[in-house]
Design an enzyme around this catalytic site. Structure first.
Site, short mmCIF file in Angstrom:
data_model
loop_
_atom_site.label_atom_id
_atom_site.label_comp_id
_atom_site.label_asym_id
_atom_site.label_seq_id
_atom_site.Cartn_x
_atom_site.Cartn_y
_atom_site.Cartn_z
N CYS B 73 -18.25 109.76 24.97
CA CYS B 73 -19.83 111.00 24.01
C CYS B 73 -20.53 109.98 23.33
O CYS B 73 -20.23 109.70 21.46
CB CYS B 73 -19.29 112.89 23.69
SG CYS B 73 -20.42 113.55 22.43
N CYS B 76 -21.51 111.93 19.84
CA CYS B 76 -20.04 111.47 18.86
C CYS B 76 -20.38 109.98 18.15
O CYS B 76 -19.92 110.57 16.80
CB CYS B 76 -18.62 111.76 19.86
SG CYS B 76 -19.09 113.65 20.33
#
Lengths: 555, 173
Positions: B73, B76
């Site tokens: 991700c 993230c």
């Protein structure tokens, strides 16, 4: 009002009564009005006082009256139907194939896919209509209306039918749709054969009430309860649907379970392990006829997952290691779920041939005897960091990217968690000599540290391919109740449809005899019955036929 | 039936129906299990980087920033340095940052941690049970939990250091 309550027969009726409870004379009409046969009040609800038609000063009564109106009920049902169909114009959010994780994404999806209309649709909340507070309110209002409409009608109806109407006011008979004043000679005949006529009616399934010269023959009263039984069934049905909202009574989830994996069943303390998934296909000799299929084409015969269900003996703390005891084992095939304590697992979907593990043989070029040291298996879902091979070799896994790609910052990264394109960086060690060499498995090939003279090599074998099962978890405790409601509702419908409530009165007054009849449906049948009666009395059929003049339908 | 009795009957019937109505609306709107701000953060138990069992309840009395992340991700990854800064800055102030890896092999997660160079505790939700319990869909998702274990902020999407500071001060109030 008090004037209307007292009938000339001396009976005091409740306010709102249309036909005197005792003698059946219309209370709200003058004698002059009564002369017109068309003016006779409706026989529906037997002319009894209906609660909702009487008091309306208090708020409670106003609310009651609102819901007791069939007109209001029909309006609510129409609104619900229209809104429910509006909800089908665009897909509901839960059926959108793209994951919509928050409100903004949802709005963008609707306006992006369907333009301005989609945006308005979203803003009005139609994308999640069937669970919206107002749609549920509409449904609940239908339920409330059902209860109150039924109560408001069945109580007076029950009271009226419990006391059969005999010896009524002549106006009552004259007001019936089927009304036959018998000719004088016929009257004499009937008077003489009254007992025989009673017997004749009894044989035809009628119950006889009354004595002497004024009798009532009644049949099929059950028909009048039909609508109410039907409503009770619907109310039970709705109640069942309502209680499905309680999580303890209803679970509907979807889980993926890979072969070998044990997964928690949402909303329960159970776990499920997928032992094996298989798709079976029809063999060629199983076809009933020649299908003309191309070479290599197959037709699936069976989709099956063999599972074990476990119960977690520990408290269900998310993430915590469960303490599992096996409670059930068996196969799941399409439409044949495995069920444990009301929780069923259904076969819905499958993904076949997923990379599960990589298989290699470690080769040591410098090994004096056999160069093949042993097998190396790398589990792609749960790789262990060290794998011992042979007597004194270790493969250490340094990095693992299940779906390898080069990131924008020129660092390796993974696109997701599924091993679609695994990259494994390894370190192979000969523990005797501590010779160490690195090798990476990328895109099906190898990158060696010692490009030209590698000491260790990995020979690739067929990887482990595993299947994954998509299972529906379902618990529907209320289903039997819903089914019961549906059956009761059906019984009510049958009672209402296939029986009809026929009443035939024979009344003697002032030397003349009158025959009157009423039914809640099937007037043709009642007329036939009247014709048979005339035949029985040796009277002309025409007496009944005369009745075919267009009298207002007082049903 | 007397008039008085009738009114009570009607109130009774309408009352029962009203309860059913309220229940119907409530059960259709409330999504069972979905956590909201103001709810108590459900306890859970996971393994940390040293393979030790850890639970959320162990952190009672501390403000917890619970960050759900995955190596795949991008946002993230982007917010990791800011999280690390917040962790260092408020460590002495009884604030803990927990990075909760969602369902990845430890090996995969470890090399990511080395790449982004964070030092706050990382816990591994390998079976995604905690992720499910906390209804995490979009990543990153960050729960800000106060000293009493009550969820104060649920933030989805990437945060800057300033946003974190602000949400943290909201949580500590």
């Amino acid at each position: 009002m008090s004037d209307d309550r007292k009938c000339e027969c001396g009976h005091t009726n409740p306010i709102g009564t249309v036909l005197c409870e005792s003698c059946g004379k219309p209370l709200l009409m003058t004698d002059a009005e009564l002369e017109e046969a068309d003016n006779f009040p409706s026989m529906r609800y037997e002319g009894m006082a209906r609660r909702s038609k009487t008091y309306s000063r208090k708020l409670v009564d106003k609310v009651w009256n609102f819901f007791s109106s069939v007109k209001i009920a029909v309006i609510i049902i129409i609104i619900t139907l229209v809104m429910a169909s509006v909800g089908t114009i665009l897909p509901q959010k839960m059926y959108v194939q793209v994951p919509l994780l928050d409100e903004q994404m949802t709005r963008d999806y609707y306006s992006g896919t369907y333009g301005l209309f989609g945006d308005i649709y979203y803003l009005l909340g139609f994308h999640e209509m069937y669970n919206s507070w107002w749609f549920v309110t509409l449904m609940a209002m239908i339920g409330i209306s059902l209860v109150i409409c039924s109560l408001d009608r069945i109580i007076p109806l029950y009271k009226a039918l419990r006391k059969p109407r005999i010896n009524q006011h002549l106006a009552f008979y004259r007001g019936q749709r089927l009304f036959i004043p018998l000719p004088v000679e016929g009257a004499k005949e009937l008077d003489a054969t009254m007992d025989q006529t009673k017997g004749w009616l009894k044989k035809r399934g009628y119950k006889i009430f009354g004595e002497g010269t004024s009798i009532l023959a009644e049949k099929g009263r059950i028909s009048r309860w039909g609508p109410y039984i039907n409503h009770v069934g619907l109310i039970v049905f709705l109640l069942g649907v309502l209680l499905r909202g309680v999580p303890a009574f209803h679970i509907e989830e979807f889980i993926w379970v890979r072969e070998g994996q044990t997964v928690s069943i949402p909303g329960t303390k159970l776990f499920v392990k997928n032992l094996e998934y298989k798709t079976e296909y029809y063999a060629e000799d199983e076809y009933v006829e020649e299908l003309g299929m191309k070479e290599g084409m197959v037709i699936p015969k069976n989709f099956q997952t063999d599972v074990i269900i476990y119960k977690n003996e520990n408290e269900n703390l998310p993430g915590a290691e469960p303490n599992l005891t096996q409670v059930k084992e068996g196969p799941i095939t399409v439409n044949h779920p495995i069920t444990y304590q009301g929780i069923s697992l259904f076969q819905l979907d499958r993904r076949e041939q997923i990379l599960g593990a990589l298989n290699f043989t470690l080769i040591d070029m410098d090994s004096p005897d056999s160069k093949e040291i042993g097998e190396v298996k790398i589990d792609l879902f749960d790789p262990s960091s060290e794998i011992k091979v042979g007597e004194n070799y270790v493969v250490r896994i340094l990095d693992y990217f299940p779906d390898y790609q080069m990131g924008t910052d020129n660092r390796p990264q993974t696109k997701g968690v599924l091993p679609n394109n695994p990259m494994v960086a390894m370190e192979i060690v000969d523990t005797k000599t501590n010779v160490l060499e690195r090798v990476a498995y990328v895109a099906g090939g190898f990158v060696q540290q010692n490009e030209n003279t590698p000491r260790f090599q990995l020979a690739t074998h067929m990887p482990d391919l595993i299947d994954s099962s998509g299972l529906i978890v379902r618990k529907d405790t209320m289903l039997p109740l819903i089914l019961f409601g549906a059956i009761v509702s059906m019984i009510g419908l049958v009672m209402g449809f296939y029986w009809n409530h026929r009443r035939i009165w024979i009344h003697m007054e002032a030397g003349r005899i009158y025959v009157a009849g009423h039914t809640n449906k099937n007037w043709f049948g009642l007329k036939q019955e009247a014709k048979f009666l005339m035949k029985h009395l040796n009277l002309s059929n025409d007496l009944v036929a005369v009745q075919d003049k267009d009298k207002k339908k007082n049903t | 039936m007397g008039k008085e009795k009738r009114i009570y009957m009607r109130i009774g019937v309408l009352g029962i129906l009203l309860i059913a109505l309220v229940f119907a609306i409530y059960s259709s709107i409330s999504k069972p299990g979905l956590l909201k701000v103001g709810d108590e953060a459900p306890n859970f138990s996971l393994k940390d980087r040293e393979d030790k069992n850890v639970t959320l309840a162990d952190l009672k009395g501390k403000t917890v920033i619970l960050n759900f992340w995955g190596t795949w991700c991008e946002p993230c990854r982007n917010e990791m340095p800011a999280l690390e800064k917040i962790y260092q800055k408020y460590k002495s102030d009884d604030v803990v940052v927990i990075g909760l890896n969602v369902g990845e092999a430890k090996l995969t997660a470890e090399q990511f941690i080395r790449q982004v160079e964070v030092t706050f505790p990382i816990w591994f939700d390998s079976r995604k049970e905690v992720t499910k319990r906390y209804s995490v869909g979009k990543m990153p998702t960050t729960y800000f939990i106060d000293k009493d274990g009550v969820i104060r902020v649920i933030k989805t999407g990437e945060m800057t250091e300033r946003v974190m500071e602000q949400l943290l001060s909201e949580t500590k109030q």
